[in-house]
Scaffold this motif. Structure first.
Motif, PDB file in Angstrom:
ATOM      1  N   GLU A 116       0.833  -1.208   0.000  1.00 45.10           N
ATOM      2  CA  GLU A 116       0.000   0.000   0.000  1.00 45.10           C
ATOM      3  C   GLU A 116       0.867   1.256   0.000  1.00 45.10           C
ATOM      4  N   ILE A 122       2.584   2.430  -3.431  1.00 42.21           N
ATOM      5  CA  ILE A 122       1.851   3.107  -4.509  1.00 42.21           C
ATOM      6  C   ILE A 122       1.346   4.472  -4.073  1.00 42.21           C
ATOM      7  N   HIS A 159      -0.825   5.830  -7.021  1.00 36.63           N
ATOM      8  CA  HIS A 159      -1.893   4.834  -6.962  1.00 36.63           C
ATOM      9  C   HIS A 159      -2.923   5.028  -8.070  1.00 36.63           C
ATOM     10  N   ARG A 160      -2.882   6.145  -8.752  1.00 39.97           N
ATOM     11  CA  ARG A 160      -3.838   6.333  -9.842  1.00 39.97           C
ATOM     12  C   ARG A 160      -3.204   6.100 -11.210  1.00 39.97           C
ATOM     13  N   ARG A 166      -4.094   0.339 -11.982  1.00 37.92           N
ATOM     14  CA  ARG A 166      -5.514   0.571 -11.820  1.00 37.92           C
ATOM     15  C   ARG A 166      -6.275  -0.025 -12.999  1.00 37.92           C
ATOM     16  N   LEU A 224     -13.108   0.621 -13.386  1.00 35.28           N
ATOM     17  CA  LEU A 224     -13.838   1.003 -12.175  1.00 35.28           C
ATOM     18  C   LEU A 224     -12.885   1.368 -11.044  1.00 35.28           C
ATOM     19  N   SER A 225     -11.670   1.742 -11.425  1.00 39.36           N
ATOM     20  CA  SER A 225     -10.722   2.195 -10.420  1.00 39.36           C
ATOM     21  C   SER A 225     -10.301   1.089  -9.458  1.00 39.36           C
ATOM     22  N   ILE A 226     -10.536  -0.156  -9.880  1.00 42.58           N
ATOM     23  CA  ILE A 226     -10.133  -1.290  -9.037  1.00 42.58           C
ATOM     24  C   ILE A 226      -8.607  -1.394  -9.029  1.00 42.58           C
ATOM     25  N   LEU A 227      -8.026  -1.515  -7.848  1.00 43.35           N
ATOM     26  CA  LEU A 227      -6.572  -1.631  -7.760  1.00 43.35           C
ATOM     27  C   LEU A 227      -6.158  -3.049  -8.140  1.00 43.35           C
ATOM     28  N   TRP A 268      -4.001  -5.567  -7.309  1.00 45.12           N
ATOM     29  CA  TRP A 268      -3.045  -5.925  -6.255  1.00 45.12           C
ATOM     30  C   TRP A 268      -1.985  -6.890  -6.764  1.00 45.12           C
ATOM     31  N   VAL A 276     -15.157  -3.945  -0.869  1.00 45.81           N
ATOM     32  CA  VAL A 276     -14.448  -3.852  -2.150  1.00 45.81           C
ATOM     33  C   VAL A 276     -14.000  -2.418  -2.401  1.00 45.81           C
ATOM     34  N   TRP A 302     -11.024  -1.494   0.082  1.00 46.41           N
ATOM     35  CA  TRP A 302      -9.752  -2.210   0.023  1.00 46.41           C
ATOM     36  C   TRP A 302      -9.297  -2.546  -1.401  1.00 46.41           C
ATOM     37  N   HIS A 303     -10.164  -2.339  -2.369  1.00 46.47           N
ATOM     38  CA  HIS A 303      -9.765  -2.746  -3.717  1.00 46.47           C
ATOM     39  C   HIS A 303      -9.959  -1.682  -4.778  1.00 46.47           C
ATOM     40  N   THR A 304     -10.212  -0.445  -4.365  1.00 46.55           N
ATOM     41  CA  THR A 304     -10.256   0.604  -5.377  1.00 46.55           C
ATOM     42  C   THR A 304      -9.340   1.746  -4.957  1.00 46.55           C
ATOM     43  N   ALA A 305      -8.963   2.545  -5.941  1.00 49.78           N
ATOM     44  CA  ALA A 305      -8.074   3.670  -5.662  1.00 49.78           C
ATOM     45  C   ALA A 305      -8.758   4.668  -4.738  1.00 49.78           C
ATOM     46  N   VAL A 306     -10.059   4.840  -4.913  1.00 54.86           N
ATOM     47  CA  VAL A 306     -10.791   5.796  -4.080  1.00 54.86           C
ATOM     48  C   VAL A 306     -10.744   5.351  -2.613  1.00 54.86           C
ATOM     49  N   TYR A 311      -8.614   3.385  -1.256  1.00 58.15           N
ATOM     50  CA  TYR A 311      -7.221   3.520  -0.815  1.00 58.15           C
ATOM     51  C   TYR A 311      -6.964   4.937  -0.322  1.00 58.15           C
ATOM     52  N   GLU A 312      -7.468   5.904  -1.084  1.00 56.95           N
ATOM     53  CA  GLU A 312      -7.270   7.300  -0.695  1.00 56.95           C
ATOM     54  C   GLU A 312      -7.969   7.596   0.623  1.00 56.95           C
ATOM     55  N   ARG A 356      -8.683   5.522   3.074  1.00 63.01           N
ATOM     56  CA  ARG A 356      -7.990   4.925   4.209  1.00 63.01           C
ATOM     57  C   ARG A 356      -6.674   5.627   4.500  1.00 63.01           C
TER      58      ARG A 356
END
Lengths: 535, 382
Positions: A384, A387, A391-392, A397, A400-403, A405, B219, B222-226, B228-229, B231
């Protein structure tokens, strides 16, 4: 009861109030802050405590004022050895300290603040008695402050006077002031010095921590110079020149990093700072700063009309004692602090007023000064943290902006390998890493951006020799690959050894910009202390 | 410090200390629940009730059969939503106490669907949308006050709770009121109701919405950039700013998402709560669900999955408590269940307190020293 006995002791005693004998201090992380330092403080004398950042000034005064226990050595008074378990006990003994950051309650008045410092559990508080006592003190010392205004409404100089009154009201015989002039206007400095002289004439011992040579010359009777934890000079001011002091403060030559922050492990052999062999191949201009002024937290102009360029393929170093505007300069260039006036461009694109992510997009990597406050989200995992700021980016990415991992973890593993980060894996929390590995993680993350310019602020602070060395080598490697590096460091050896050009910063201005070969340490010491050098 | 090292008792204390501070978060929650139940048992014993029989009744009432289990789940559904409201905002670094008020508004908005006709599925969907949007809009008040004027969200959300409470009282009594049944609002038409899942109980399909929403929150966080920001900004705002994250944006987003969750709690307690499918005057079905959600969030460790389990547990306590108060010759009042809940929330702080223990011990020694030193001085003065 304590003050009366103290006073008679100091008057009839052996001519000293307090003596620290053979003090060594080793912090739990292995940093040696003081090595066998012996100092003696006498009544009726103003002593200047001079030294660079990390020389051990603060540690010494913390030991004297009971905030820290020494690892070895003892503190003695004419009545025998003294041991303070807390600042309160030191205060009872007659030692008071005025810190650089005031310990005042902003919404309280001066009277209430002083009363608070006298407060003991289960003892009724009497504001009227405190007021009487303060009025007496003010008449006696000539120190005037408004008593009934909340201190947050007072000027900084006045707040400092409240702080001094607070300490004086405890009948101290030894007054320690930590960088007292750094927040004051010149006029306030004059007032403060007048007061200190008067207190000295009353027979108090005064210790002034400072890095400003000018001040040392104008007020102190005796100067104790600390370098890398050792007392390297203890001289009467009348017998010494500023040049000699500067030389004492910074040492003779650019040598090894033997002393500062040496690890205690037996295999810690001092490593010389890498000096790049190749001559710098200066490229085109990357960062251009013109007439930049930035407001500080307390000062109106922490950065005062700076103009400079940083070119590709060079390391531009900024040396100087901390608190002279370096932090504000870096924050303004990285989007964390607004600028007052001036311009700053990267590849001729304006960066002032942009937010950090926009600035990173222009090719800036920022290795921040404080890795715990700025550089890392400590409870976050390695992945975490790796990035943060990027992170963007598209590669991390998905829709849907899903990271992603999976990709991020692969990226982290690559970073761990390339930058030799010791950790159990990408999901280890960043706070479980050692300081050196945390810093390597930041450096790795920033350099992985493939930046045009790296702004590195105190990149090796607090690291062990090996990690510091690694990070220095990495910066030199970036420079050799044609990147621009702006290096801000309070570690003079580091700046002089790494930089192709060095600027020495003092009170928001550059005292000089030169190639390191053109500077000798005495000259640098003078410039850092605010004394201009001609020729 | 060195003196405690040689004492054998010191080693034992440190062993317990290490065990308790090293517990997995889920175990900490279980421990807190056990402590809470024990405290409740002691209090019952003191007041002359039989704790064993009471807890047996409680357990039977909560999970003793299909009907009981369904009731427990049904009581947990709104708690899932309100707990998520609190947790999302806490993850973003804010204490949002406003789930209660946002839920009222959401419930009132859901009732509005009774005034128009739509095909069955669509009508339900529009109702959910109404509630979600209303909750989010109501949460924007405190959010904007914080972002523009720096007003503490704790204060403003509590104030907004009162505003919405009396606003909804008014709406229920004068605007949405059923002309034939003045003690409640108009009923939500069948086309906009959640179908009942277990006949004869008040468990409806709203439970699926709750679980789906909790998974969605997981989701997103823990799994999107938004997420992440959000948190990052909640844990270390300075580092987030360094990372180019706009704190204002994450605050606004988390408040809005929290508002959506609270609004959905309102939908679940109107469109998904048989048999009335309406708001009853005085809001007895809604009262305190927002605040209980905060307790659920704490026991669920502010994690959407943890919240699902914690909500089931609290739902069971609520459902079982109702049975407990009618059981036997000397029934235990329902209030005792709330005592247990309170004790559980307090017990959640135990591991944190134990983590603070060395510091507390040091402070205690300091105080003892001060008192010991002061004694001769006062004698002298006297």
């Amino acid at each position: 009861m304590s003050q009366t006995s103290n006073r008679s002791d100091t008057e009839k005693g052996d001519g000293y109030f307090l003596r620290a004998e053979g003090i060594s201090k080793i912090y739990s992380d292995g940093t040696v802050a003081l090595r066998d330092a012996t100092v003696e403080l006498r009544p009726g004398e103003i002593v200047g405590l001079l030294g660079e950042n990390g020389a051990g000034k603060t540690t010494l005064t913390k030991i004297l004022s009971g905030l820290l226990p020494p690892t070895r050595g003892r503190v003695v008074s004419p009545r025998g050895q003294v041991k303070f378990a807390s600042p309160r006990e030191a205060l009872d003994f007659g030692i008071g300290m005025v810190h650089q950051h005031f310990a005042l309650v902003g919404t309280f008045t001066a009277v209430e603040n002083v009363a608070l410092s006298h407060e003991r559990p289960f003892v009724p508080l009497t504001l009227s008695a405190t007021r009487e006592r303060l009025e007496g003190l003010m008449a006696e010392s000539g120190l005037k402050v408004p008593l009934d205004v909340p201190v947050e409404k007072l000027a900084v100089g006045e707040q400092q006077r409240v702080e001094i009154l607070k300490v004086l009201s405890q009948n101290v015989n030894l007054l320690i002031l930590d960088e007292p002039t750094s927040v004051l206007t010149p006029l306030e400095v004059d007032e403060l010095f007048k007061l200190l002289r008067r207190l000295r004439d009353e027979g108090k011992a005064i210790v002034l921590i400072t890095h400003k040579l000018k001040e040392v010359g104008s007020i102190t009777d005796r100067v104790i110079v600390l370098r890398k934890g050792a007392v390297v000079g203890d001289v009467q001011m009348a017998e010494v020149t500023k040049e000699e002091l500067a030389q004492l403060m910074v040492g003779k030559e650019i040598g090894t990093r033997a002393a500062q922050a040496v690890e205690l492990s037996t295999d810690a052999i001092p490593v010389p700072i890498s000096r790049h062999k190749e001559e710098a191949k200066r490229g085109s201009g990357v960062l251009h700063v013109e007439n930049l002024s930035v407001a500080g937290d307390t000062k109106s102009k922490a950065v005062d009309g700076l103009t400079f360029d940083v070119f590709g393929g060079e390391i531009f170093g900024i040396a100087g004692v901390e608190g002279n505007g370096q932090t504000e300069l870096v924050e303004a260039l990285t989007g964390l602090r607004p600028a007052m006036e001036g311009t700053a461009t990267i590849h001729e694109k304006n960066i002032l007023g942009l937010d950090p992510r926009q600035i990173y997009k222009l090719g800036v990597a920022h290795i921040p000064e404080d890795r715990w406050v700025l550089g890392l989200v400590l409870p976050f995992t390695l992945a975490e943290n790796a990035i943060l700021g990027v992170h963007r980016w598209e590669e991390f990415r998905g829709p849907l902006s899903i990271l992603r991992w999976g990709k991020i973890n692969a990226h982290v593993r690559a970073l761990m390998e390339r930058f030799e980060i010791q950790a159990t894996g990408p999901s280890a929390p960043a706070k479980s890493l050692s300081g050196g590995n945390q810093q390597k993680l930041i450096v790795g993350r920033e350099l992985a951006k493939d930046p045009a310019i790296v702004i590195a602020s105190q990149p090796t602070r607090g690291l062990d020799v090996g990690a510091a060395q690694y990070i220095r080598d990495t910066l030199v490697e970036m420079r050799d690959r044609g990147r621009a590096i702006l290096l801000v460091s309070a570690d003079l050896d580091e700046v002089l050894a790494l930089s192709d050009r060095v600027a020495i910063m003092y009170e928001g201005k550059f005292m000089a910009v030169a190639r390191p070969e053109e500077l000798d340490r005495q000259k640098v010491g003078m410039l850092m202390g605010g004394v201009g050098v001609k020729g | 410090m060195t003196t405690t090292d040689v004492r054998p008792r010191g080693r034992w204390v440190r062993g317990v200390h290490r065990t308790l501070t090293g517990l997995h978060p889920a175990l900490e929650s279980v421990l807190a629940a056990v402590v809470g139940l024990l405290v409740g048992a002691v209090l019952m014993y003191i007041w002359g009730y039989d704790p064993w029989r009471a807890y047996w009744a409680l357990l039977r009432g909560a999970f003793g059969g299909d009907y009981e289990i369904a009731s427990s789940i049904a009581r947990g559904v709104p708690l899932i939503f309100t707990a998520l409201t609190f947790s999302i905002c806490l993850r973003a670094g804010m204490f949002n106490i406003g789930a209660e008020g946002q839920m009222y508004i959401g419930a009132a908005a859901a009732v509005c669907v009774a005034y128009f006709q739509l095909p069955a599925g669509l009508h339900l969907f529009v109702g959910i949308l109404f509630a979600a949007v209303a909750g989010a809009v109501w949460s924007l008040g405190p959010a904007l006050l914080k972002l523009t004027r720096g007003v503490s969200e704790v204060i403003s959300t509590i104030m907004f709770n009162w505003i919405s409470r009396f606003l909804v009282f008014y709406l229920v009594a004068f605007v949405l009121v059923d002309p034939r049944q003045a003690q409640r609002t108009v009923r939500i038409p069948v086309s906009a109701r959640f179908p009942i899942l277990v006949q004869g109980t008040d468990l409806s399909y709203a439970v699926f919405m709750a679980v789906a929403f909790a998974l969605l929150v997981y989701v997103v966080l823990w799994h999107t950039a938004v997420g992440y920001e959000v948190r990052a900004a909640g844990l270390t705002p300075t580092a987030a700013r360094y990372g180019g994250i706009s704190i204002k944006r994450t605050m606004l987003l988390s408040f809005a998402l929290g508002g959506v969750a609270a609004g959905l709690a309102g939908a679940a307690t109107t469109m998904g709560l048989p048999p009335t499918f309406a708001i009853i005057s005085g809001l007895p079905e809604l009262m305190n669900l927002g605040f209980d959600g905060m307790a659920v969030a704490m026991v669920g460790r502010n994690h959407p999955i943890g919240i699902l389990f914690a909500a089931l547990f609290f739902g069971g306590l609520n459902a079982g408590g109702r049975v407990m108060q009618f059981y036997g010759s000397n029934p235990v009042p329902l209030e005792m269940v709330r005592v247990v809940m309170g004790a559980i929330v307090l017990a959640m702080a135990i591991p944190e307190l134990i983590r603070l223990f060395p510091a507390l011990a040091e402070a205690g020694r300091g105080l003892a020293r001060t008192i010991a030193r002061r004694k001769p001085a006062t004698e002298e003065g006297a």
